[in-house]
Design an enzyme around this catalytic site. Structure first.
Site, PDB file in Angstrom:
ATOM      1  N   ASP A   1      41.653  36.297  40.243  1.00 51.60           N
ATOM      2  CA  ASP A   1      42.976  37.308  40.502  1.00 51.60           C
ATOM      3  C   ASP A   1      43.758  37.653  39.123  1.00 51.60           C
ATOM      4  O   ASP A   1      44.541  38.375  39.138  1.00 51.60           O
ATOM      5  CB  ASP A   1      43.938  36.384  41.265  1.00 51.60           C
ATOM      6  CG  ASP A   1      44.061  35.129  40.849  1.00 51.60           C
ATOM      7  OD1 ASP A   1      44.346  34.765  39.694  1.00 51.60           O
ATOM      8  OD2 ASP A   1      44.093  34.008  41.729  1.00 51.60           O
TER       9      ASP A   1
ATOM     10  N   HIS B   1      33.895  33.434  37.610  1.00 48.33           N
ATOM     11  CA  HIS B   1      33.499  34.363  38.665  1.00 48.33           C
ATOM     12  C   HIS B   1      33.840  35.530  38.471  1.00 48.33           C
ATOM     13  O   HIS B   1      34.085  36.551  39.352  1.00 48.33           O
ATOM     14  CB  HIS B   1      33.780  33.787  39.952  1.00 48.33           C
ATOM     15  CG  HIS B   1      33.402  32.512  40.502  1.00 48.33           C
ATOM     16  ND1 HIS B   1      33.793  31.702  41.540  1.00 48.33           N
ATOM     17  CD2 HIS B   1      32.387  31.777  39.910  1.00 48.33           C
ATOM     18  CE1 HIS B   1      33.115  30.610  41.430  1.00 48.33           C
ATOM     19  NE2 HIS B   1      32.379  30.611  40.509  1.00 48.33           N
TER      20      HIS B   1
ATOM     21  N   CYS C   1      31.007  50.108  36.433  1.00 51.93           N
ATOM     22  CA  CYS C   1      29.528  50.750  37.006  1.00 51.93           C
ATOM     23  C   CYS C   1      28.333  49.786  36.582  1.00 51.93           C
ATOM     24  O   CYS C   1      28.241  49.666  35.533  1.00 51.93           O
ATOM     25  CB  CYS C   1      29.494  52.096  36.397  1.00 51.93           C
ATOM     26  SG  CYS C   1      27.856  53.031  36.705  1.00 51.93           S
TER      27      CYS C   1
ATOM     28  N   CYS D   1      25.908  52.020  34.097  1.00 52.75           N
ATOM     29  CA  CYS D   1      26.108  52.431  32.718  1.00 52.75           C
ATOM     30  C   CYS D   1      27.439  51.380  32.292  1.00 52.75           C
ATOM     31  O   CYS D   1      27.644  51.554  31.006  1.00 52.75           O
ATOM     32  CB  CYS D   1      26.645  53.957  32.646  1.00 52.75           C
ATOM     33  SG  CYS D   1      28.074  54.263  32.898  1.00 52.75           S
TER      34      CYS D   1
ATOM     35  N   CYS E   1      30.930  57.066  39.666  1.00 51.71           N
ATOM     36  CA  CYS E   1      31.094  56.933  38.186  1.00 51.71           C
ATOM     37  C   CYS E   1      31.378  58.159  37.701  1.00 51.71           C
ATOM     38  O   CYS E   1      30.673  58.965  37.657  1.00 51.71           O
ATOM     39  CB  CYS E   1      30.052  55.935  37.392  1.00 51.71           C
ATOM     40  SG  CYS E   1      30.339  55.785  35.868  1.00 51.71           S
TER      41      CYS E   1
ATOM     42  N   CYS F   1      28.427  58.539  34.806  1.00 52.38           N
ATOM     43  CA  CYS F   1      26.864  58.903  35.006  1.00 52.38           C
ATOM     44  C   CYS F   1      26.758  59.168  36.334  1.00 52.38           C
ATOM     45  O   CYS F   1      25.765  59.655  36.860  1.00 52.38           O
ATOM     46  CB  CYS F   1      26.301  57.586  34.691  1.00 52.38           C
ATOM     47  SG  CYS F   1      26.419  56.141  35.907  1.00 52.38           S
TER      48      CYS F   1
ATOM     49  N   SER G   1      40.718  22.862  42.941  1.00 54.05           N
ATOM     50  CA  SER G   1      39.455  23.097  43.450  1.00 54.05           C
ATOM     51  C   SER G   1      38.714  22.104  43.954  1.00 54.05           C
ATOM     52  O   SER G   1      39.022  20.938  43.881  1.00 54.05           O
ATOM     53  CB  SER G   1      38.664  23.370  42.114  1.00 54.05           C
ATOM     54  OG  SER G   1      37.303  23.478  42.390  1.00 54.05           O
TER      55      SER G   1
ATOM     56  N   ILE H   1      50.553  22.078  44.117  1.00 51.26           N
ATOM     57  CA  ILE H   1      50.186  22.148  42.699  1.00 51.26           C
ATOM     58  C   ILE H   1      51.500  22.481  41.939  1.00 51.26           C
ATOM     59  O   ILE H   1      51.636  21.870  40.801  1.00 51.26           O
ATOM     60  CB  ILE H   1      49.088  23.017  42.514  1.00 51.26           C
ATOM     61  CG1 ILE H   1      47.673  22.606  43.213  1.00 51.26           C
ATOM     62  CG2 ILE H   1      49.083  23.675  41.203  1.00 51.26           C
ATOM     63  CD1 ILE H   1      46.930  23.548  43.324  1.00 51.26           C
TER      64      ILE H   1
HETATM   65 ZN    ZN Z   1      28.183  54.788  35.372  1.00 51.08          ZN
END
Ligand code: ZN
Length: 256
Positions: free
Chosen positions: A107, A122, A130, A133, A155, A158, A197, A240
């Site tokens: 996030d 992650h 993309c 490219c 994209c 490309c 976690s 937390i």
């Molecule tokens: Zn691209």
């Protein structure tokens, strides 16, 4: 004094005297910012079948389904603000009390709170990339385009429609450099705070073990019990934001 207060005071002492403390965070860190834990009941993954990376690469239908789910989840990310827990951790980095943050979260709230040294295991929803490219895009205009046209955007560089969030999908490997930097941080720390976690998703869940073997103290702060509670030097199962502000206040008392 309640046991929990005693534990918070002890952790504050460890943080005040740590040479190199590291914060490791998971989904629980952001639930107080209104971002649901995707694995929990009611979360995105309990209602939708996740799109695996290989399906995404080969099937236009899978890419459409991916964008449909991303657009749903994006609303939560767009609304979310860093909470008092994020702000406390950002303050610790500014004051040189922690060496960095390793997170399973996508996030970007640690950075928005002001942290600079953040390893995102992650990936992040703050970019669309993309696949073909590697061009990077701001997500908001593309999500708006998707919502208006109900079609996967192409994209501009490309023309490919293999455009995805810069997050690690199911079946996609973790970014090697980020993982290596995180392991290095874990090996070098003398205090690891594992926050929000459940410590079950590997290899991220192996980081506390790496730190512990290198001689670091392990503190687990999580609403629910984790598999690694028995290995920890301290376990705090309270909200937390409240715990982190408690540790911070206690540390300031000590340092006065
Ligand atoms: Zn691209």
């Amino acid at each position: 004094m309640a046991i929990q207060d005693y534990t918070i005071e002890r952790v504050a002492q460890w943080l005040a005297s740590a040479r190199s403390a590291v914060v490791f965070t998971g989904a629980g860190m952001s639930t107080e910012s209104g971002i649901p834990d995707f694995r929990s009941p009611g979360g995105v993954w309990s209602q939708n079948k996740p799109v695996y990376y290989d399906e995404f690469l080969r099937s236009a239908d899978a890419r459409f389904e991916y964008w449909r789910q991303k657009a749903l989840a994006a609303a939560d990310f767009e609304r979310a603000e860093p909470n008092v827990g994020h702000q406390t951790i950002a303050r610790w980095e500014r004051e040189g009390r922690i060496a960095g943050v390793i997170t399973q979260n996508i996030d970007g709230l640690h950075q928005r709170a002001g942290n600079r040294c953040v390893h995102e295991l992650h990936g992040t929803v703050r970019w669309i990339v993309c696949v073909d490219c590697q061009a990077k895009y701001e997500p908001l205009p593309l999500l708006a385009w998707y919502r208006e046209h109900q079609q996967v955007p192409a994209c501009e560089e490309c023309g490919s429609d293999r455009m995805k969030s810069a997050t690690v999908s199911f079946g996609q490997s973790l970014p090697a450099e980020t993982l290596e930097a995180s392991l290095e941080l874990a090996r070098q720390c003398d205090l690891l705070l594992a926050i929000g976690s459940s410590l079950v998703v590997y290899p991220a869940a192996g980081l506390p073990e790496v730190a512990r073997r290198a001689g670091a103290k392990l503190v687990i702060i999580n609403r629910d019990p984790t598999d690694q509670d028995e290995l920890a030097d301290a376990v705090i199962a309270e909200p937390i934001g409240q715990v982190l502000t408690g540790i911070d206040a206690s540390m300031r008392q000590l340092l006065r």
